[in-house]
Design a protein around this motif. Structure first.
Motif, PDB file in Angstrom:
ATOM      1  N   ALA A 169      67.289  84.070  31.853  1.00 23.16           N
ATOM      2  CA  ALA A 169      66.241  84.370  32.837  1.00 23.16           C
ATOM      3  C   ALA A 169      65.573  85.707  32.545  1.00 23.16           C
ATOM      4  CB  ALA A 169      66.831  84.369  34.243  1.00 23.16           C
ATOM      5  N   TYR A 170      66.366  86.716  32.242  1.00 26.37           N
ATOM      6  CA  TYR A 170      65.787  88.028  32.009  1.00 26.37           C
ATOM      7  C   TYR A 170      65.109  88.140  30.647  1.00 26.37           C
ATOM      8  CZ  TYR A 170      67.782  89.250  36.407  1.00 26.37           C
ATOM      9  OH  TYR A 170      68.074  89.264  37.749  1.00 26.37           O
ATOM     10  N   LEU A 171      65.600  87.416  29.657  1.00 28.23           N
ATOM     11  CA  LEU A 171      64.884  87.402  28.375  1.00 28.23           C
ATOM     12  C   LEU A 171      63.525  86.735  28.531  1.00 28.23           C
ATOM     13  CD1 LEU A 171      67.591  86.641  25.677  1.00 28.23           C
ATOM     14  CD2 LEU A 171      66.278  88.733  25.995  1.00 28.23           C
ATOM     15  N   LEU A 172      63.473  85.653  29.303  1.00 33.93           N
ATOM     16  CA  LEU A 172      62.180  85.004  29.551  1.00 33.93           C
ATOM     17  C   LEU A 172      61.231  85.938  30.294  1.00 33.93           C
ATOM     18  CD1 LEU A 172      63.269  81.391  30.546  1.00 33.93           C
ATOM     19  CD2 LEU A 172      62.070  82.094  28.477  1.00 33.93           C
ATOM     20  N   ALA A 173      61.778  86.755  31.181  1.00 36.44           N
ATOM     21  CA  ALA A 173      60.931  87.681  31.929  1.00 36.44           C
ATOM     22  C   ALA A 173      60.479  88.859  31.074  1.00 36.44           C
ATOM     23  CB  ALA A 173      61.688  88.198  33.150  1.00 36.44           C
ATOM     24  N   LEU A 188      60.220  88.978  27.581  1.00 37.76           N
ATOM     25  CA  LEU A 188      59.561  88.695  26.308  1.00 37.76           C
ATOM     26  C   LEU A 188      58.059  88.520  26.536  1.00 37.76           C
ATOM     27  CD1 LEU A 188      62.059  86.235  24.631  1.00 37.76           C
ATOM     28  CD2 LEU A 188      61.619  88.604  24.034  1.00 37.76           C
ATOM     29  N   PRO A 189      57.278  89.506  26.185  1.00 37.48           N
ATOM     30  CA  PRO A 189      55.841  89.416  26.465  1.00 37.48           C
ATOM     31  C   PRO A 189      55.123  88.365  25.630  1.00 37.48           C
ATOM     32  CG  PRO A 189      56.308  91.370  25.184  1.00 37.48           C
ATOM     33  CD  PRO A 189      57.633  90.743  25.536  1.00 37.48           C
ATOM     34  N   ILE A 233      52.043  86.187  27.000  1.00 36.45           N
ATOM     35  CA  ILE A 233      50.724  86.346  26.370  1.00 36.45           C
ATOM     36  C   ILE A 233      50.226  84.999  25.848  1.00 36.45           C
ATOM     37  CG2 ILE A 233      49.547  87.376  24.376  1.00 36.45           C
ATOM     38  CD1 ILE A 233      51.333  89.862  24.870  1.00 36.45           C
ATOM     39  N   GLY A 234      51.116  84.195  25.291  1.00 36.95           N
ATOM     40  CA  GLY A 234      50.728  82.860  24.854  1.00 36.95           C
ATOM     41  C   GLY A 234      50.286  81.976  26.008  1.00 36.95           C
ATOM     42  N   MET A 235      50.921  82.166  27.167  1.00 38.24           N
ATOM     43  CA  MET A 235      50.568  81.352  28.332  1.00 38.24           C
ATOM     44  C   MET A 235      49.226  81.770  28.936  1.00 38.24           C
ATOM     45  SD  MET A 235      53.007  79.173  28.770  1.00 38.24           S
ATOM     46  CE  MET A 235      53.238  78.661  30.433  1.00 38.24           C
ATOM     47  N   THR A 236      48.795  83.005  28.735  1.00 32.04           N
ATOM     48  CA  THR A 236      47.542  83.453  29.336  1.00 32.04           C
ATOM     49  C   THR A 236      46.334  82.781  28.700  1.00 32.04           C
ATOM     50  OG1 THR A 236      47.432  85.356  27.852  1.00 32.04           O
ATOM     51  CG2 THR A 236      48.437  85.702  30.014  1.00 32.04           C
ATOM     52  N   SER A 271      49.254  80.615  33.648  1.00 35.81           N
ATOM     53  CA  SER A 271      49.724  81.969  33.377  1.00 35.81           C
ATOM     54  C   SER A 271      50.331  82.625  34.619  1.00 35.81           C
ATOM     55  CB  SER A 271      48.587  82.834  32.846  1.00 35.81           C
ATOM     56  OG  SER A 271      47.541  82.913  33.787  1.00 35.81           O
ATOM     57  N   VAL A 272      49.996  82.149  35.792  1.00 36.97           N
ATOM     58  CA  VAL A 272      50.595  82.660  37.028  1.00 36.97           C
ATOM     59  C   VAL A 272      51.899  81.928  37.325  1.00 36.97           C
ATOM     60  CG1 VAL A 272      50.255  82.914  39.518  1.00 36.97           C
ATOM     61  CG2 VAL A 272      48.372  83.369  37.958  1.00 36.97           C
ATOM     62  N   TRP A 273      51.970  80.654  36.970  1.00 38.22           N
ATOM     63  CA  TRP A 273      53.183  79.873  37.222  1.00 38.22           C
ATOM     64  C   TRP A 273      54.370  80.371  36.411  1.00 38.22           C
ATOM     65  CZ3 TRP A 273      54.244  76.956  41.147  1.00 38.22           C
ATOM     66  CH2 TRP A 273      53.225  76.331  41.831  1.00 38.22           C
ATOM     67  N   TYR A 274      54.124  80.851  35.196  1.00 43.18           N
ATOM     68  CA  TYR A 274      55.228  81.270  34.332  1.00 43.18           C
ATOM     69  C   TYR A 274      56.080  82.375  34.969  1.00 43.18           C
ATOM     70  CZ  TYR A 274      57.763  83.251  30.423  1.00 43.18           C
ATOM     71  OH  TYR A 274      58.746  83.742  29.633  1.00 43.18           O
ATOM     72  N   PRO A 275      55.503  83.519  35.368  1.00 45.51           N
ATOM     73  CA  PRO A 275      56.363  84.549  35.976  1.00 45.51           C
ATOM     74  C   PRO A 275      56.901  84.126  37.345  1.00 45.51           C
ATOM     75  CG  PRO A 275      54.092  85.307  35.894  1.00 45.51           C
ATOM     76  CD  PRO A 275      54.145  84.013  35.176  1.00 45.51           C
ATOM     77  N   LEU A 276      56.130  83.318  38.067  1.00 46.10           N
ATOM     78  CA  LEU A 276      56.589  82.844  39.377  1.00 46.10           C
ATOM     79  C   LEU A 276      57.834  81.972  39.230  1.00 46.10           C
ATOM     80  CD1 LEU A 276      56.000  82.677  42.428  1.00 46.10           C
ATOM     81  CD2 LEU A 276      54.643  80.645  41.938  1.00 46.10           C
TER      82      LEU A 276
END
Length: 82
Positions: free
Chosen positions: A27-31, A33-34, A38-41, A53-58
């Motif tokens: 979970a924390y590595l996913l949070a 790893l930029p 950046i790929g999702m944006t 791009s908003v769903w990923y961090p949510l």
């Protein structure tokens, strides 16, 4: 250690702690790893009114929060809360 239906159960719960540890690290590595974010944006598709791009961090935040809740329930059931 006891056997129940062919599944070994560690009395100390160290195996469960390792599993929770692995999930928390993921979970924390996913949070942190930029490159993933950046790929999702670059994806501007909208899902339920929000860009991907908003769903990923949510979803990552909800995953980490869910882990904390499950760990709390597990430790509460074993009466290991501090």
């Amino acid at each position: 250690m006891s056997e129940s239906a062919g599944i070994s159960v560690d009395a100390s719960g160290s195996g469960v702690r390792r599993v929770f540890g692995v999930f928390f690290v993921v979970a924390y590595l996913l949070a942190l790893l930029p490159s993933i974010y950046i790929g999702m944006t670059k994806l501007h598709d909208v899902v339920l009114g929000l860009p991907i791009s908003v769903w990923y961090p949510l979803l990552d935040c909800l995953f980490a929060l869910g882990l904390c809740i499950v760990l709390y329930v597990y430790e509460s059931a074993r009466e290991e809360l501090d």
